[in-house]
Scaffold this motif. Sequence first.
Motif, PDB file in Angstrom:
ATOM      1  N   GLY A  76       0.827  -1.215   0.000  1.00 26.71           N
ATOM      2  CA  GLY A  76       0.000   0.000   0.000  1.00 26.71           C
ATOM      3  C   GLY A  76       0.854   1.254   0.000  1.00 26.71           C
ATOM      4  N   ARG A  77       0.234   2.355   0.325  1.00 33.03           N
ATOM      5  CA  ARG A  77       0.945   3.644   0.255  1.00 33.03           C
ATOM      6  C   ARG A  77       2.075   3.691   1.272  1.00 33.03           C
ATOM      7  NH1 ARG A  77      -0.294   8.122   2.717  1.00 33.03           N
ATOM      8  NH2 ARG A  77      -2.500   7.666   3.077  1.00 33.03           N
ATOM      9  N   ASP A 102      -4.625   3.741  -2.504  1.00 33.17           N
ATOM     10  CA  ASP A 102      -5.735   4.181  -1.660  1.00 33.17           C
ATOM     11  C   ASP A 102      -6.498   5.347  -2.281  1.00 33.17           C
ATOM     12  OD1 ASP A 102      -3.555   5.838  -1.324  1.00 33.17           O
ATOM     13  OD2 ASP A 102      -3.975   6.249   0.792  1.00 33.17           O
TER      14      ASP A 102
END
Length: 887
Positions: free
Chosen positions: A506-507, A563
């Motif tokens: 993810g980020r 996201d």
Amino acid sequence: MKDASPRTIYLKDYQAPDFAIDTTQLYFDLYEDYSEVTARLVISRSAENVVPQLVLDGQDLKLLSISINDCELAKDAYEIGEETLTLNFDKVIVEGFSQQNFILETKVRIEPQNNTSLEGLYKSRTMFCTQCEAEGFRKITYYLDRPDALSEFTTRIYADKSRYPVLLSNGNPVASGDLDGGRHWAEWHDPFKKPCYLFALVAGDLVAVDDEFKTQSGRDVLLRIFVEEKDRDKCDHAMRSLKNAMRWDEDVYGREYDLDIFMIVAVDDFNMGAMENKGLNIFNTSCVLANEKTTTDAGFQRVEGVVAHEYFHNWSGNRVTCRDWFQLSLKEGFTVFRDEEFSADMGSATVKRVEDVSLLRTNQFAEDASPMAHPVQPSSFIEISNFYTLTIYEKGAEVVRMIRTLLGPALFRKGSDLYFDRHDGCAVTIEDFIAAMADVSGRDFSHFMLWYQQAGTPKLKVTGDYNQTEKTYTLKVQQSCPATPESATKKPFLIPLDAALIGEQGRIAPSKVLEVSKEQETFVFHDVAERPVPSLLRGFSAPVNLDFAYSLDDLTRLMARDDDGFCRWDASQKMAIQVINNVIVSLANDPAPTVDKRYLDAFGEVLNQAITSLKNNDQTLDLAMIALMLQLPSEEYIAQQHSVVDVDSIHHARARVKRKLATTWYEEILAGYEYLNVPEIFAVDAASIARRTLKNTLLSYLVTSGREQAIDICALQLATATNMTDEIAALTALTHSASRYAVDQKGAALASFYSKWSDEALVVNQWFAVQATAPLPTTLNQVEELMKHPAFDANNPNKLRALVAGFCMRNPIAFHERKGKGYRFLADQIIQLNARNPQIAARLLTPLTRWRNYDEQRQGLMREQLKRISVTPKLSKDVFEVVTKSL
Ligand code: B3K
Ligand code: ZN
């Protein structure tokens, strides 16, 4: 018919008017074969030292009488031109007359019943109505028809009482009464000064659906939606949307409604969606009427959006209006931005953003790359009606959105407060809007202004480099912009590039807005622990074409891990485009090319995720986003990525990929469909819409498989649907299918749909559109047949949009048929419409203006039709401008 020798109008020539019309009293005497309009204008000179003349605008008017200070004028005191009335003050022999201050009264005769341009005063079926923006008021009476001439209006309407029991105009009702001969009258007064483009009048046999709204300061406002009796049951959604919009504008912008009454009238014949006339909005029925039986979810959302848009204009457009029409985006761009944000707040914000960006990238980017490209603040035009474009509206909204991104929401709100307070009651410019934003923030917007002055879609070429030892990630950004008609070379734009880095899970760093202001720039991210995939242009932070060489694996990661909802969706589209483009290339020497497995797998993953959440009744997954990620990019959007558009290959490659997805995942698609195809209580909230969207996306895949079982499912959905979304989705899937089994059923299906809905004009329009957009070789014949259908009416813009625009703008494979039959058909329509409704004629021209995008043969055929149109006698300004600019 307009001026035969069209003249170009330039922004640089703007001059403030020499006169002000302080008050305007209008008297309308409406009859069946003519109407008379008396205008009593209190005029004062606002500039000294100029020629002793007053030039008023007027078109298609028959002057019956003219007086100054109640003395009839001698013939030599005025002059009637093609589009003007000139008063020569030197020749005015009236006792006590002064140019500084006088009363002008004119009486004219007009023929609303023969006005097919739907501009000025006209009849829609049995009712009188008006459309004055931009320059339609001059077809009603002699006037200063320009947005910087603000006046206080009083309007009295006389008409037959039984035919026209309802008589409406702007502002508040003052008085009414009966007359001899079955006639009656009503008078309205609007206390707010306004330009004449916001004037409106309605006379008809209408019923009102009423509600009320208490403003934040506690005033009661009466809300009335006027429709024909048969449509009384279709007003609830518009009313709810209106109240939501009124509350939202108070909460988000601090803007309160200002009159005691707000009215909406629905009319059948209307050139566009709706019009924000002060206190009396006039709407195309398609943008106000809605109920579950007759209206699709997209229709419901359009009603919500347009009702809000017109309402928001009360401040962004009416209280603060445009100085001249070059400032059109001042009100339209800002108001679209406001309605987009409103709709985002009412439903799923990400879905709304994806839909808006899709529209922009597919259609506005195409406009920006066409001969009709123009800046958000154009510097010249021939016919202003041609400038109600995606650039003014949608790109204009993106520019306002960038301002908010650069300032942040709090300063942006301060800026908008200052703008409204500073300019309330005035006619201003885009520069005034920017000045308010600059004043509250201390930011210098001079570089940013290029977004208003330069046309064209900038391209951002971005490369990324990860340095494992330094733990840095470097983005190199290069911007360029193609030439457009107004300028061959472009200065670099100031581009807010919202960016983040996505790791395996993810980020991995907070997102930030990089300000790209030069041709080349470098941005370095520090402490980057793993090799990232960049998430760029998050939320579509600027209206640009992004070019980053993502691999399919990069895109898979973004689809799963980003996201930012917009970027997740965009990754799915980029992946589909890569795969479709590969198929296009392979199709040249392999009739059955394979479809990249990584894409099939990514699709399956999204689908399975949805099925799991449906099985577990898990409410957290946004099914609307899933539906959007499962949908392939449109042929029109794919075409944008090609310098020479090969309509056939794009169509066949896309169809091939869709079929491959449908057959590979048939069982899963069917399972998903079955989870969703259960009886439900109808609602138009985001969750219900999401379920229907996903269900019908899956239905479309099922039918694409060509299996008989799937077509039976589709036919069953069509027969048993309890709402129009499901019904039209099934009808479309069946009608557009080329499978034998479907072909055998579609005639009966279309016939029974028509007989079920023949009394509902808006549903019949959808029936026309479904047939016009069928990607089949027989479609043009079908469209020509349908134009003879009793339900078709070539004077009604909605029908033209459904059938003619449906075929020419939303059916590339059929419209671009090799021999050019589609082009000839369109030119025939335009030539006929040129005289009847120039605005619609010019709008329908759009696909032909894009001739440069196609192969040589098609280019030749398209140009041939453009030339044919260009030599049509009595070409309207509207069509003239578009044809000459595009040839
Ligand atoms: N302001 C109107 C558009 C008028 C178009 C005139 N040709 C609707 C709107 O944008 O709200
Ligand atoms: Zn608008």
